[in-house]
Motif scaffolding. Structure first.
Motif, PDB file in Angstrom:
ATOM      1  N   GLU A 230      -3.231  -0.004  -4.518  1.00  0.00           N
ATOM      2  CA  GLU A 230      -3.850   0.878  -3.530  1.00  0.00           C
ATOM      3  C   GLU A 230      -2.877   1.999  -3.191  1.00  0.00           C
TER       4      GLU A 230
ATOM      5  N   GLN B 202      -6.143   6.843  10.348  1.00  0.00           N
ATOM      6  CA  GLN B 202      -5.986   5.495   9.811  1.00  0.00           C
ATOM      7  C   GLN B 202      -4.699   4.883  10.333  1.00  0.00           C
TER       8      GLN B 202
ATOM      9  N   VAL C 282      -2.448  12.439   2.134  1.00  0.00           N
ATOM     10  CA  VAL C 282      -2.560  12.029   3.526  1.00  0.00           C
ATOM     11  C   VAL C 282      -1.775  13.021   4.394  1.00  0.00           C
TER      12      VAL C 282
ATOM     13  N   SER D 182      -0.837  15.562  -3.772  1.00  0.00           N
ATOM     14  CA  SER D 182      -1.869  15.077  -4.678  1.00  0.00           C
ATOM     15  C   SER D 182      -1.225  14.317  -5.829  1.00  0.00           C
ATOM     16  N   GLU D 183      -2.010  13.483  -6.492  1.00  0.00           N
ATOM     17  CA  GLU D 183      -1.498  12.745  -7.640  1.00  0.00           C
ATOM     18  C   GLU D 183      -1.043  13.707  -8.733  1.00  0.00           C
TER      19      GLU D 183
ATOM     20  N   HIS E 148      -2.880   5.981  -1.465  1.00  0.00           N
ATOM     21  CA  HIS E 148      -3.611   7.017  -0.747  1.00  0.00           C
ATOM     22  C   HIS E 148      -2.861   8.333  -0.907  1.00  0.00           C
ATOM     23  N   TYR E 149      -3.441   9.259  -1.664  1.00  0.00           N
ATOM     24  CA  TYR E 149      -2.847  10.574  -1.866  1.00  0.00           C
ATOM     25  C   TYR E 149      -3.386  11.562  -0.840  1.00  0.00           C
TER      26      TYR E 149
ATOM     27  N   ASP F 194      -6.332  10.343   6.516  1.00  0.00           N
ATOM     28  CA  ASP F 194      -6.652  10.192   5.110  1.00  0.00           C
ATOM     29  C   ASP F 194      -7.146  11.507   4.521  1.00  0.00           C
ATOM     30  N   LYS F 195      -7.482  11.492   3.249  1.00  0.00           N
ATOM     31  CA  LYS F 195      -7.862  12.703   2.539  1.00  0.00           C
ATOM     32  C   LYS F 195      -9.067  13.392   3.175  1.00  0.00           C
ATOM     33  N   SER F 196      -9.894  12.606   3.853  1.00  0.00           N
ATOM     34  CA  SER F 196     -11.082  13.161   4.506  1.00  0.00           C
ATOM     35  C   SER F 196     -10.812  13.604   5.936  1.00  0.00           C
TER      36      SER F 196
ATOM     37  N   LEU G   1       1.454   5.379   0.437  1.00  0.00           N
ATOM     38  CA  LEU G   1       0.943   6.598   1.058  1.00  0.00           C
ATOM     39  C   LEU G   1       1.717   7.793   0.512  1.00  0.00           C
TER      40      LEU G   1
ATOM     41  N   VAL H 164       0.872  -1.168   0.000  1.00  0.00           N
ATOM     42  CA  VAL H 164       0.000   0.000   0.000  1.00  0.00           C
ATOM     43  C   VAL H 164       0.910   1.218   0.000  1.00  0.00           C
TER      44      VAL H 164
END
Length: 389
Positions: free
Chosen positions: A118, A148, A123, A35-36, A120-121, A142-144, A31, A29
């Motif tokens: 997987e 985590q 973070v 941003s992408e 996760h951008y 996480d982005k929200s 991290l 995974v």
């Protein structure tokens, strides 16, 4: 969440590691704090060594490189009144490729997306825990903004010089050299004025003519540390480049064009050892930085990951720690060779204002350009030593 390898950083090192691990049957995974779009657009290195191209091709990532990249046989070395071409293929049988880091990143993103990787951008608050235990973990927002935790057998720190991984290696020894000048880099929408890179020594300071494609040129000027890009007008930039690169010399012309990007890059060398602490392994800029003169930064990251992926596959799947235990020492043999070469190229080509230094530099350039041994040494290092050096 749980995975076999937690990778911190979604730049070329992190995504290439996830790709090679997947080919070896190991899950990961990734991290990434940015941003992408930001990671994909970062303008960095543009030269791939022979060994890097071989590795990318063997991993199934070479199709677009071969179709759209530009293979170069060598470079031009220049000083006032002289321009000498070094042909790496004639000297060592190895070439280099002009293929920007942004293009490598695009290929990696496409390959990992197709494989369902997987990632996760964006973070935040990334922290490493219990890296010397058999249950290391990474916590993050996480982005929200939700907390985590990612448990893993191994953590790979591919998060660059400012990420949390480097600091998680206690009692590490750091070696650093800060150079008294920077590179002022520009991107210009104009066809390159040269077939291959020009490395130019000039009393006013070093200059480099590189390229990104048949229609985009990448050029650099040596400037004092702390230079503000806004203090240089476009006309001033092109005038300085024309002077240092020898506009008019033997009929050669530098073609100016619209400048689309200006940036100043400080120059430093940095090596941290060891590159492993327990179940945390460092790769790329998290462990070392080189000045860009030798075109080694991205290539060192690729070499690190090539060694690390094999070590982690053996460790996770076969419970064999031989390669993992040897990883730091094996990687750093190549790191220090490339660090020396980058320092050597940098100090040979950048002016200090000292007349004694200038005469030594010119003597060195004349020797490299006229000696088979000198030219071969530069070519061998520039085109790239074997990854397993």
């Amino acid at each position: 969440m749980r995975t076999q390898v937690a990778i911190i950083g979604a730049g070329p090192a992190g995504l290439l590691l996830s790709h090679l691990l997947a080919q070896g049957g190991v899950d990961s995974v990734v991290l990434e704090t940015r941003s992408e779009e930001y990671v994909a657009a970062r303008i960095r290195a543009g030269i791939l060594e022979h060994s890097s191209v071989e590795l990318l091709e063997s991993a199934g990532l070479g199709a677009r490189l071969r179709a759209e990249g530009d293979e170069h046989r060598g470079i031009h070395l220049q000083w006032p009144g002289e321009r000498k071409h070094l042909d790496f293929v004639d000297l060592t049988g190895r070439s280099v490729w002009v293929y920007g880091q942004t293009e490598v990143q695009k290929d990696l993103i496409a390959a990992r997306r197709a494989a369902g990787q997987e990632i996760h951008y964006e973070v935040g608050d990334v922290a490493l825990h219990d890296v010397t235990s058999d249950r290391p973990s990474v916590t993050f927002l996480d982005k929200s903004g939700h907390e985590q935790r990612l448990d893993a057998a191994v953590i790979a720190g591919c998060d660059g010089s400012f990420g949390p991984s480097r600091a998680a290696v206690p009692a590490a020894t750091a070696y650093e050299k800060v150079y008294p000048y920077s590179w002022f880099g520009i991107l210009a929408d104009v066809a390159p004025s040269t077939d291959e890179l020009i490395y130019a020594w000039h009393p006013d300071g070093f200059a480099l003519h590189s390229m990104r494609s048949a229609t985009v040129s990448r050029l650099y000027l040596q400037v004092p540390n702390g230079t503000d890009p806004a203090s240089w007008s476009d006309d001033r930039i092109w005038d300085a480049l024309a002077t240092r690169l020898g506009h008019g010399q033997d009929g050669w012309k530098l073609n100016p064009g619209p400048i689309t990007d200006k940036s100043v890059l400080p120059m430093r060398s940095y090596v941290q050892t060891p590159m492993r602490h327990g179940n945390l392994f460092l790769a790329g800029d998290a462990a070392h930085i080189v000045p860009p003169t030798g075109a080694k930064g991205l290539n060192l990251a690729i070499a690190d990951v090539a060694l690390l992926s094999k070590a982690l596959v053996a460790r996770v799947k076969e419970r064999n720690d031989t390669l993992a235990d040897a990883y730091s020492d094996a990687a750093q043999r190549r790191v220090w060779r490339c660090t020396h070469f980058s320092w050597w190229m940098t100090t040979m080509l950048h002016t200090s204002g000292d007349p004694f230094d200038a005469e030594l530099q010119l003597s060195q350039l004349r020797w490299v350009a006229s000696s088979q041994a000198g030219a071969t040494g530069l070519a061998e290092n520039y085109a790239g030593l074997p990854i397993s050096y």
